[in-house]
Design an enzyme around this catalytic site. Structure first.
Site, PDB file in Angstrom:
ATOM      1  N   ASP A   2       0.850  -1.107   0.075  1.00  0.00           N
ATOM      2  CA  ASP A   2       0.013  -0.012  -0.134  1.00  0.00           C
ATOM      3  C   ASP A   2       0.879   1.131  -0.099  1.00  0.00           C
ATOM      4  O   ASP A   2       1.824   1.509   0.410  1.00  0.00           O
ATOM      5  CB  ASP A   2      -0.768  -0.050   1.252  1.00  0.00           C
ATOM      6  CG  ASP A   2      -2.115   0.781   1.211  1.00  0.00           C
ATOM      7  OD1 ASP A   2      -2.407   1.091  -0.073  1.00  0.00           O
ATOM      8  OD2 ASP A   2      -2.781   1.210   2.214  1.00  0.00           O
ATOM      9  N   GLY A   3       0.441   2.180  -0.792  1.00  0.00           N
ATOM     10  CA  GLY A   3       0.941   3.624  -0.641  1.00  0.00           C
ATOM     11  C   GLY A   3       1.390   3.806  -2.045  1.00  0.00           C
ATOM     12  O   GLY A   3       2.320   5.046  -2.181  1.00  0.00           O
ATOM     13  N   GLY A   5       0.112   4.803  -4.786  1.00  0.00           N
ATOM     14  CA  GLY A   5      -0.321   6.151  -5.339  1.00  0.00           C
ATOM     15  C   GLY A   5       0.262   7.316  -4.661  1.00  0.00           C
ATOM     16  O   GLY A   5       0.637   8.388  -5.203  1.00  0.00           O
ATOM     17  N   HIS A  19       2.884   2.376  -8.986  1.00  0.00           N
ATOM     18  CA  HIS A  19       2.809   0.932  -8.901  1.00  0.00           C
ATOM     19  C   HIS A  19       4.087   0.229  -9.704  1.00  0.00           C
ATOM     20  O   HIS A  19       4.595  -0.721  -9.217  1.00  0.00           O
ATOM     21  CB  HIS A  19       1.472   0.374  -9.866  1.00  0.00           C
ATOM     22  CG  HIS A  19       0.247   1.010  -9.246  1.00  0.00           C
ATOM     23  ND1 HIS A  19       0.198   0.738  -7.905  1.00  0.00           N
ATOM     24  CD2 HIS A  19      -0.765   1.671  -9.764  1.00  0.00           C
ATOM     25  CE1 HIS A  19      -1.337   1.339  -7.698  1.00  0.00           C
ATOM     26  NE2 HIS A  19      -1.684   1.781  -8.698  1.00  0.00           N
ATOM     27  N   THR A  48     -10.765  -7.608  -4.995  1.00  0.00           N
ATOM     28  CA  THR A  48     -11.929  -7.657  -5.749  1.00  0.00           C
ATOM     29  C   THR A  48     -12.678  -6.329  -5.533  1.00  0.00           C
ATOM     30  O   THR A  48     -13.369  -5.817  -6.604  1.00  0.00           O
ATOM     31  CB  THR A  48     -13.010  -8.487  -4.898  1.00  0.00           C
ATOM     32  OG1 THR A  48     -12.963  -8.583  -3.493  1.00  0.00           O
ATOM     33  CG2 THR A  48     -12.671  -9.864  -5.385  1.00  0.00           C
ATOM     34  N   ASN A  50     -10.479  -3.410  -6.129  1.00  0.00           N
ATOM     35  CA  ASN A  50      -9.995  -2.761  -6.851  1.00  0.00           C
ATOM     36  C   ASN A  50     -10.483  -2.394  -8.532  1.00  0.00           C
ATOM     37  O   ASN A  50      -9.795  -1.565  -9.168  1.00  0.00           O
ATOM     38  CB  ASN A  50      -8.463  -3.029  -7.054  1.00  0.00           C
ATOM     39  CG  ASN A  50      -7.562  -2.761  -5.902  1.00  0.00           C
ATOM     40  OD1 ASN A  50      -6.700  -3.593  -5.446  1.00  0.00           O
ATOM     41  ND2 ASN A  50      -7.806  -1.873  -4.967  1.00  0.00           N
ATOM     42  N   TRP A  51     -11.563  -3.175  -8.785  1.00  0.00           N
ATOM     43  CA  TRP A  51     -12.020  -2.894 -10.022  1.00  0.00           C
ATOM     44  C   TRP A  51     -12.714  -1.707 -10.163  1.00  0.00           C
ATOM     45  O   TRP A  51     -13.052  -1.114 -11.163  1.00  0.00           O
ATOM     46  CB  TRP A  51     -13.206  -3.939 -10.274  1.00  0.00           C
ATOM     47  CG  TRP A  51     -12.477  -5.416 -10.583  1.00  0.00           C
ATOM     48  CD1 TRP A  51     -12.739  -6.349  -9.539  1.00  0.00           C
ATOM     49  CD2 TRP A  51     -11.720  -5.959 -11.693  1.00  0.00           C
ATOM     50  NE1 TRP A  51     -11.919  -7.433  -9.925  1.00  0.00           N
ATOM     51  CE2 TRP A  51     -11.352  -7.292 -11.265  1.00  0.00           C
ATOM     52  CE3 TRP A  51     -11.057  -5.374 -12.937  1.00  0.00           C
ATOM     53  CZ2 TRP A  51     -10.557  -7.955 -12.003  1.00  0.00           C
ATOM     54  CZ3 TRP A  51     -10.710  -6.362 -13.693  1.00  0.00           C
ATOM     55  CH2 TRP A  51     -10.130  -7.402 -13.181  1.00  0.00           C
ATOM     56  N   GLU A 189       0.516 -11.880  14.162  1.00  0.00           N
ATOM     57  CA  GLU A 189       0.803 -10.546  14.793  1.00  0.00           C
ATOM     58  C   GLU A 189       0.600  -9.384  13.539  1.00  0.00           C
ATOM     59  O   GLU A 189       1.058  -9.807  12.482  1.00  0.00           O
ATOM     60  CB  GLU A 189       2.410 -10.786  15.276  1.00  0.00           C
ATOM     61  CG  GLU A 189       2.245 -11.640  16.340  1.00  0.00           C
ATOM     62  CD  GLU A 189       1.921 -11.057  17.559  1.00  0.00           C
ATOM     63  OE1 GLU A 189       1.642  -9.906  17.857  1.00  0.00           O
ATOM     64  OE2 GLU A 189       1.159 -11.914  18.496  1.00  0.00           O
TER      65      GLU A 189
HETATM   66  C1  FPP Z   1      -1.959  -0.160  -3.219  1.00  0.00           C
HETATM   67  O1  FPP Z   1      -1.417   1.116  -3.355  1.00  0.00           O
HETATM   68  C2  FPP Z   1      -1.295  -1.073  -4.387  1.00  0.00           C
HETATM   69  C3  FPP Z   1      -2.226  -1.570  -5.188  1.00  0.00           C
HETATM   70  C4  FPP Z   1      -3.623  -1.664  -5.285  1.00  0.00           C
HETATM   71  C5  FPP Z   1      -1.491  -2.552  -6.660  1.00  0.00           C
HETATM   72  C6  FPP Z   1      -0.418  -3.152  -6.084  1.00  0.00           C
HETATM   73  C7  FPP Z   1       0.278  -3.663  -7.208  1.00  0.00           C
HETATM   74  C8  FPP Z   1       1.633  -3.760  -7.612  1.00  0.00           C
HETATM   75  C9  FPP Z   1       2.822  -3.317  -6.693  1.00  0.00           C
HETATM   76  C10 FPP Z   1       1.756  -4.297  -8.985  1.00  0.00           C
HETATM   77  C11 FPP Z   1       1.282  -5.520  -9.658  1.00  0.00           C
HETATM   78  C12 FPP Z   1       1.649  -6.719  -9.018  1.00  0.00           C
HETATM   79  C13 FPP Z   1       2.679  -7.624  -9.299  1.00  0.00           C
HETATM   80  C14 FPP Z   1       2.769  -8.795  -8.577  1.00  0.00           C
HETATM   81  C15 FPP Z   1       3.549  -7.310 -10.134  1.00  0.00           C
HETATM   82  P1  FPP Z   1      -2.299   2.396  -3.693  1.00  0.00           P
HETATM   83  O2  FPP Z   1      -2.675   2.276  -5.160  1.00  0.00           O
HETATM   84  O3  FPP Z   1      -3.808   2.173  -3.172  1.00  0.00           O
HETATM   85  O4  FPP Z   1      -1.807   3.660  -3.104  1.00  0.00           O
HETATM   86  P2  FPP Z   1      -2.288   4.765  -2.319  1.00  0.00           P
HETATM   87  O5  FPP Z   1      -3.111   4.036  -0.854  1.00  0.00           O
HETATM   88  O6  FPP Z   1      -1.211   5.476  -1.806  1.00  0.00           O
HETATM   89  O7  FPP Z   1      -3.252   5.562  -3.258  1.00  0.00           O
END
Ligand code: FPP
Length: 231
Positions: A2-3, A5, A19, A48, A50-51, A189
């Site tokens: 996470d993070g 973006g 990403h 699910t 994220n769509w 944990e």
């Molecule tokens: C969350 O950050 C991240 C995701 C929803 C996507 C994670 C995917 C990848 C790192 C790449 C694809 C995967 C593989 C296995 C190659 P966010 O977009 O929610 O960030 P934010 O909370 O800062 O907006």
């Protein structure tokens, strides 16, 4: 993971670059995890929910997964990594399903490190699927509903062949589970780290493991010395 973006925004870049940096962090973290003695790691790549993101971002994420498999699978295979996907196949682009099936087949004999990529995954949906399977067995007369136990339901989850979850790490300063491994986290944990995923790597993982090593795990019981005193 996470993070991504926020990391990109902080650099004045588009989310997809976050990403992309997230994939580099994933590669670093796999290497560090193997090195630090971790044997199983499950990463949340696409939920699910994220769509609901803009179509372009969804398409970019699928593209990054394709690129990751094409560019990195062979190296991971040689390094002894078994790569598997958890989540719903329905709804994924057909070529992704083929690629992840192929990745699994090519790495299935590896056992040095097990990498699970949660893709189109939601823990509630996974539990519902497990419940449906048990209900179907009961309807078919092969299962007595009275025989349903937590262990039996667990055996129908997509994580059924993984060891118990020890440590659940959430990055980026969020303090939610966001529908990740809800059942599996019963005795895990939790470590929350205020670090954006693209900045993750060996130091952050080592810090999380050090915190984990200092935790006392009681599984609803007492500390070992209390248990001895009261025995
Ligand atoms: C969350 O950050 C991240 C995701 C929803 C996507 C994670 C995917 C990848 C790192 C790449 C694809 C995967 C593989 C296995 C190659 P966010 O977009 O929610 O960030 P934010 O909370 O800062 O907006």
């Amino acid at each position: 993971m996470d993070g991504n973006g926020r990391w990109a925004k902080g650099k004045g870049q588009v989310r997809t670059l976050g990403h992309r940096a997230g994939v580099e962090a994933l590669k670093r973290t796999i290497t560090a995890a193997v090195d630090l003695g971790v044997t199983h790691m499950t990463v949340f790549a696409f939920s699910t929910e994220n769509w609901r993101r803009p179509a372009q971002e969804v398409s970019d994420l699928m593209g990054l997964l394709r690129a990751f498999i094409k560019a990195d699978l062979e190296r991971l295979r040689r390094e002894g990594v078994c790569v598997r996907i958890i989540g719903q196949r329905e709804g994924l682009p057909p070529d992704i399903v083929t690629m992840v099936d192929d990745a699994r087949a090519r790495t299935k004999d590896n056992s040095r490190f097990f990498l699970q990529v949660a893709l189109n995954y939601g823990a509630q949906a996974d539990i519902v699927e497990a419940a449906k399977r048990l209900a179907e067995e009961a309807r078919a007369g092969t299962l007595d509903p009275a025989a349903i136990t937590p262990d039996l339901l667990e055996s129908r989850l997509s994580t059924h062949d993984l060891p118990p979850l020890d440590l659940l790490i959430r990055t980026s300063g969020e303090h939610r589970l966001s529908n990740f491994l809800l059942w599996e986290a019963a005795y895990a944990e939790f470590v929350f780290q205020d670090i954006l995923w693209p900045d993750y790597g060996r130091d952050a993982l080592k810090a999380a493991l050090d915190i984990f090593a200092r935790r006392s795990r009681r599984y609803g019981g007492l500390e070992a010395d209390h248990a001895v005193q009261s025995a």
